[in-house]
Design an enzyme around this catalytic site. Sequence first.
Site, PDB file in Angstrom:
ATOM      1  N   GLY A  52      16.825 -38.805 -10.758  1.00 49.52           N
ATOM      2  CA  GLY A  52      15.595 -39.389 -10.205  1.00 49.52           C
ATOM      3  C   GLY A  52      15.342 -38.719  -8.871  1.00 49.52           C
ATOM      4  N   THR A  53      14.701 -37.574  -8.935  1.00 50.36           N
ATOM      5  CA  THR A  53      14.584 -36.763  -7.722  1.00 50.36           C
ATOM      6  C   THR A  53      13.571 -37.332  -6.728  1.00 50.36           C
ATOM      7  OG1 THR A  53      13.181 -35.339  -9.048  1.00 50.36           O
ATOM      8  CG2 THR A  53      15.428 -34.599  -8.657  1.00 50.36           C
ATOM      9  N   ASN A  54      12.757 -38.309  -7.156  1.00 48.21           N
ATOM     10  CA  ASN A  54      11.869 -38.959  -6.172  1.00 48.21           C
ATOM     11  C   ASN A  54      12.721 -39.763  -5.192  1.00 48.21           C
ATOM     12  OD1 ASN A  54       9.808 -38.013  -7.799  1.00 48.21           O
ATOM     13  ND2 ASN A  54       9.566 -39.963  -8.881  1.00 48.21           N
ATOM     14  N   ASP A  55      13.528 -40.670  -5.745  1.00 45.26           N
ATOM     15  CA  ASP A  55      14.373 -41.472  -4.862  1.00 45.26           C
ATOM     16  C   ASP A  55      15.450 -40.627  -4.204  1.00 45.26           C
ATOM     17  OD1 ASP A  55      13.705 -44.281  -4.574  1.00 45.26           O
ATOM     18  OD2 ASP A  55      13.784 -44.331  -6.765  1.00 45.26           O
ATOM     19  N   ARG A 115      14.075 -47.224 -19.225  1.00 47.18           N
ATOM     20  CA  ARG A 115      14.761 -47.624 -18.005  1.00 47.18           C
ATOM     21  C   ARG A 115      14.574 -49.121 -17.784  1.00 47.18           C
ATOM     22  NH1 ARG A 115      12.790 -45.135 -12.480  1.00 47.18           N
ATOM     23  NH2 ARG A 115      11.209 -46.753 -12.623  1.00 47.18           N
ATOM     24  N   GLU A 148      20.038 -41.119  -8.610  1.00 50.07           N
ATOM     25  CA  GLU A 148      18.935 -41.065  -7.643  1.00 50.07           C
ATOM     26  C   GLU A 148      19.340 -41.558  -6.260  1.00 50.07           C
ATOM     27  OE1 GLU A 148      15.625 -43.468  -8.984  1.00 50.07           O
ATOM     28  OE2 GLU A 148      16.930 -44.995  -9.843  1.00 50.07           O
ATOM     29  N   MET A 158      -5.150  -7.448   9.187  1.00 49.52           N
ATOM     30  CA  MET A 158      -4.486  -6.585  10.165  1.00 49.52           C
ATOM     31  C   MET A 158      -5.317  -5.330  10.418  1.00 49.52           C
ATOM     32  SD  MET A 158      -0.537  -7.118   9.259  1.00 49.52           S
ATOM     33  CE  MET A 158      -0.838  -6.578   7.611  1.00 49.52           C
ATOM     34  N   LYS A 165       0.836  -1.198   0.000  1.00 54.05           N
ATOM     35  CA  LYS A 165       0.000   0.000   0.000  1.00 54.05           C
ATOM     36  C   LYS A 165       0.874   1.253   0.000  1.00 54.05           C
ATOM     37  CE  LYS A 165      -3.506  -0.053   2.941  1.00 54.05           C
ATOM     38  NZ  LYS A 165      -4.925   0.040   2.596  1.00 54.05           N
ATOM     39  N   ARG A 196      -3.013   3.010   8.901  1.00 51.87           N
ATOM     40  CA  ARG A 196      -3.392   1.759   8.231  1.00 51.87           C
ATOM     41  C   ARG A 196      -2.204   0.818   8.102  1.00 51.87           C
ATOM     42  NH1 ARG A 196      -8.134   2.177   4.852  1.00 51.87           N
ATOM     43  NH2 ARG A 196      -8.900   4.308   4.822  1.00 51.87           N
ATOM     44  N   GLY A 251      -7.954  -7.772   5.218  1.00 52.61           N
ATOM     45  CA  GLY A 251      -8.737  -7.856   6.450  1.00 52.61           C
ATOM     46  C   GLY A 251      -8.024  -8.498   7.618  1.00 52.61           C
ATOM     47  N   TYR A 268      17.017 -31.101 -20.233  1.00 49.25           N
ATOM     48  CA  TYR A 268      15.566 -31.306 -20.348  1.00 49.25           C
ATOM     49  C   TYR A 268      14.963 -31.688 -19.005  1.00 49.25           C
ATOM     50  CZ  TYR A 268      16.434 -36.348 -20.219  1.00 49.25           C
ATOM     51  OH  TYR A 268      16.805 -37.599 -19.829  1.00 49.25           O
ATOM     52  N   ARG A 295      -3.208  -1.092  -6.636  1.00 47.59           N
ATOM     53  CA  ARG A 295      -2.218  -2.173  -6.710  1.00 47.59           C
ATOM     54  C   ARG A 295      -2.514  -2.962  -7.969  1.00 47.59           C
ATOM     55  NH1 ARG A 295      -5.194  -5.348  -1.850  1.00 47.59           N
ATOM     56  NH2 ARG A 295      -7.077  -5.647  -3.053  1.00 47.59           N
ATOM     57  N   HIS A 334      -4.633 -31.556   6.627  1.00 44.02           N
ATOM     58  CA  HIS A 334      -4.360 -32.903   6.123  1.00 44.02           C
ATOM     59  C   HIS A 334      -5.093 -33.152   4.803  1.00 44.02           C
ATOM     60  CE1 HIS A 334      -5.118 -37.295   5.899  1.00 44.02           C
ATOM     61  NE2 HIS A 334      -3.846 -37.359   6.301  1.00 44.02           N
ATOM     62  N   SER A 356      20.062 -38.975 -15.770  1.00 45.72           N
ATOM     63  CA  SER A 356      18.715 -38.464 -15.538  1.00 45.72           C
ATOM     64  C   SER A 356      18.494 -38.474 -14.029  1.00 45.72           C
ATOM     65  CB  SER A 356      17.680 -39.334 -16.245  1.00 45.72           C
ATOM     66  OG  SER A 356      16.395 -38.823 -15.986  1.00 45.72           O
ATOM     67  N   CYS A 406      13.817 -36.819 -14.293  1.00 49.29           N
ATOM     68  CA  CYS A 406      12.566 -37.525 -14.582  1.00 49.29           C
ATOM     69  C   CYS A 406      11.759 -37.805 -13.318  1.00 49.29           C
ATOM     70  CB  CYS A 406      12.821 -38.805 -15.359  1.00 49.29           C
ATOM     71  SG  CYS A 406      13.833 -39.997 -14.461  1.00 49.29           S
ATOM     72  N   ARG A 463       9.061 -46.462 -17.730  1.00 52.89           N
ATOM     73  CA  ARG A 463       9.264 -47.394 -16.615  1.00 52.89           C
ATOM     74  C   ARG A 463       8.853 -48.787 -17.088  1.00 52.89           C
ATOM     75  NH1 ARG A 463       7.064 -42.700 -13.440  1.00 52.89           N
ATOM     76  NH2 ARG A 463       8.449 -42.314 -11.663  1.00 52.89           N
TER      77      ARG A 463
HETATM   78  C1  PEP Z   1      12.821 -41.189  -9.325  1.00 49.43           C
HETATM   79  O1  PEP Z   1      13.235 -41.868  -8.406  1.00 49.43           O
HETATM   80  O2  PEP Z   1      12.810 -39.944  -9.312  1.00 49.43           O
HETATM   81  C2  PEP Z   1      12.241 -41.829 -10.521  1.00 49.43           C
HETATM   82  C3  PEP Z   1      11.889 -41.123 -11.563  1.00 49.43           C
HETATM   83  O3  PEP Z   1      12.060 -43.175 -10.459  1.00 49.43           O
HETATM   84  P1  PEP Z   1      10.843 -43.872  -9.735  1.00 49.43           P
HETATM   85  O4  PEP Z   1       9.877 -42.818  -9.321  1.00 49.43           O
HETATM   86  O5  PEP Z   1      10.265 -44.819 -10.730  1.00 49.43           O
HETATM   87  O6  PEP Z   1      11.545 -44.559  -8.610  1.00 49.43           O
HETATM   88 MG    MG Z   2      13.611 -43.944  -8.737  1.00 53.55          MG
END
Ligand code: PEP
Ligand code: MG
Length: 897
Positions: free
Chosen positions: A783-786, A630, A762, A101, A21, A90, A99, A869, A334, A450, A781, A849, A575
């Site tokens: 594997g950001t999940n693992d 893979r 990974e 503060m 503001k 203000r 609303g 990529y 704004r 949750h 590549s 991936c 996969r």
């Molecule tokens: C990962 O681990 O990021 C991945 C792409 O492999 P997955 O999810 O199949 O383990």
């Molecule tokens: Mg994995």
Amino acid sequence: MKFVYDFTEGNKDLKDLLGGKGANLAEMTNLGLPVPPGFTITTEACRTYLDSGEEPAALRDEVSAHLDALEAKAGKKLGQADDPLLVSVRSGAKFSMPGMMDTVLNIGLSDRSVRGLAKQSGDERFAWDSYRRLIQMFGKTVLGVDGHLFEEALEAAKRAKKVQVDTDLEAADLKKLVAGFKKIVRAEAGRDFPQDPREQMDLAIHAVFDSWNTERAKLYRRQERIPHDLGTAVNVCSMVFGNLGPDSGTGVAFTRDPASGHQGVYGDYLQNAQGEDVVAGIRNTVSLAELERIDKKSYDRLMEIMATLENHYRDLCDIEFTIERGQLWMLQTRVGKRTAGAAFRIATQLVDQGLIDEAEALQRVTGAQLAQLMFPRFDEEAKTERIGRGIAASPGAAVGKAVFDSYTAVKWSRSGEQVILVRRETNPDDLDGMIAAEGILTSRGGKTSHAAVVARGMGKTCVCGAEELEVDTKRRRMTLPDGRVVEEGDVLSIDGSSGEVYLGAVPVVPSPVVEYFEGRMHAGADDADELVEAVHRMMAFADRKRRLRVRANADNAEDALRARRFGAQGIGLCRTEHMFLGDRRGLVERLILADTDAEREESLKELLPLQRQDFVELFEAMDGLPVTIRLLDPPLHEFLPDITELSVRVALAEARKDPHENELRLLQAVHRLHEQNPMLGLRGVRLGLVVPGLFTMQVRAIAEAAAERRDAKGDPRAEIMIPLVGTVQELEIVREEAGQVIAEVREHTGVELKLSLGTMIELPRAALTAGQIAEAAEFFSFGTNDLTQTVWGFSRDDVEASFFTAYLEKGIFGVSPFETIDRDGVGKLVRDAVTAGRETRPDLKLGVCGEHGGDPESVHFFHEVGLDYVSCSPFRIPVARLEAGRAASSSTGSDHR
Ligand code: PEP
Ligand code: MG
């Protein structure tokens, strides 16, 4: 350090310091627009006050100097007895917290100056009404008096006078009310309402500082992910009055329609009123267009100012204004909030108007907005009966029968019913029901409850915190505000993009944006709407700008073809375990149970042609584009029957004295392969190294499929990827075996094959030794999940539903690290592995991936660290393309390549 800025000193880029503001009031002042004079106390002063409990030593003198200047400009002093200067105090944080503060108006009125105001304005009623408003607001927000006491006193005054609305109270009534209000203050706050105007102002400033930390403000920040340590600025502004008669009033306006983006006159006006009256909704506003009739001069001036603001901010602005006896004043502006659809339309309109370029247009939309536009939605034409509204927690449009517990949700959905799970709030016990339901509705909890967190994780529609709906899970019913009751089995429709809840089934239509990406609707065609046109153009901007390529996670031709329609430039992750399920499961079972090499060979031989055909179809769908396949990843026991069920079966057979030889062997194998922590067990490359022939069968299938496609004049571009590698030695062994198989196929088919071989990164050890691993890998590549699972030590299958809500509520992280890449931890490993990998092998190809490949914020990170990529599920490809374009054209996202 300077703690106070006059409106003439700031500008719109100082939001950190002056709040939104304050920064915009300064900007408008400097544009020469009519802003009542004033000054802003910085967020820095607020932070000092909140940290130490005391305002910075220099603040008082600075405020005095600015107040002197304000008084000199106005030609009167704050609270001056015969003609008082009045100010508003203000709040105004960097991010809008509507609303949440506090604000105090009419500071400067006292028992004496109220008479001066009456004389100066020639309106005694106005003066006393202003004074009673001050005592009421000040009493409540500064002195902590229960606001109901004032409201009750006001009601009593109206009753005594037998009138309905406060405007029917006359000066004498209001005078009495002021006396009553002052009594309330004395009784409740243990002190008199302060008569010294400067004391009023100082106390109000502290109260605004303190209001940063009220419970509701904290809750709001948690929900909106606004950091808690920003603090608020305080704006002290000369009062102007919209309640001085019919030639006064107050209103809000938008420079274009925030719902559609269309240019025109949008807003509301309330004659003879103060801003607070508009918010309180005590009288009905008229549309802004009416103002032209009521006060043409002010209306014309307002239109002129709106045009100035739009050209200056080069964006949709929203505005609050007041007209005091025919004089127009700007109280706020704004860059305005807008719907997702309007964001796309406005961005392209502004490009067409020459106000912004393509790069800037990309900064005006987000991947989250695009994702919102891709969800199916309720038919706007349909007749609906809205029964409530909650927080739009997870987008989508869901229709189903109301059920009030998880058990019923599962039971009904198994018998083919669509259900909406309705709970007061959910907890981990509700998980089965949430999975079974089309959508989730709760009457409590916010964006990080949750229900909201889990639903978003599952991509399931969710409306939470619909407080008007009284949920009674014991009696399996929900009561509406009007007393009607929704029983178990009644149909509900919930809109997770708007938070609306409807009774009955609202028809759902596919999103036109998805129809466009699917190629069923064309931009520029007669039936294409403006939105599709805008999305089409923004995607083109993004594709022109982006450096990151976008691939798909896809395991079959159907997904691959959709991905291609959505703009995928290849497959980043196929996969193969998905190809081993269904009726092929038996073959895998036999492979696992094989006692001899010959038996194993037999199963592999049967699997080979099936795998080959899978790959032929995939290469055909992605002809000319890279396809990363893979090799088998998950633990073998996933292909075997459930241990409990099988044990029961075998026990029953034994009781009947009819044990089946195969079942017994199977049970033994299941026991043998059972693991306490399968995610850290026999999976990925480990499996390939201990089950002879498994990986080579897959490599052979890939090579033969590629050869077959080449024979058919196709252009297959296969990349073989090894999962869960922790050390270069693992990779070297697989590499050598694969090389032999490929050479054999080459010899056998006579087709020259170019197959590259690379690895997932990974595991932390893989990232830490990326330099070595790159010697044996042509690509990485991530594997950001693992990698997230192993870096944090979080079981990816368990934690989001078990304790992440608590973590989010405690602010340990603002978003699940499985959703958005954890830059400092997981991200650091990725960054370092990129550097080390490229040092070893400068032409190393790099991608990601994991799920993060389709997450907007993470895409920016992958752009920054210089990946080639990102790969994500087909539906997220447009979002990834857009975000990659945004990352490349944002001034903060630097290109590291
Ligand atoms: C990962 O681990 O990021 C991945 C792409 O492999 P997955 O999810 O199949 O383990
Ligand atoms: Mg994995």
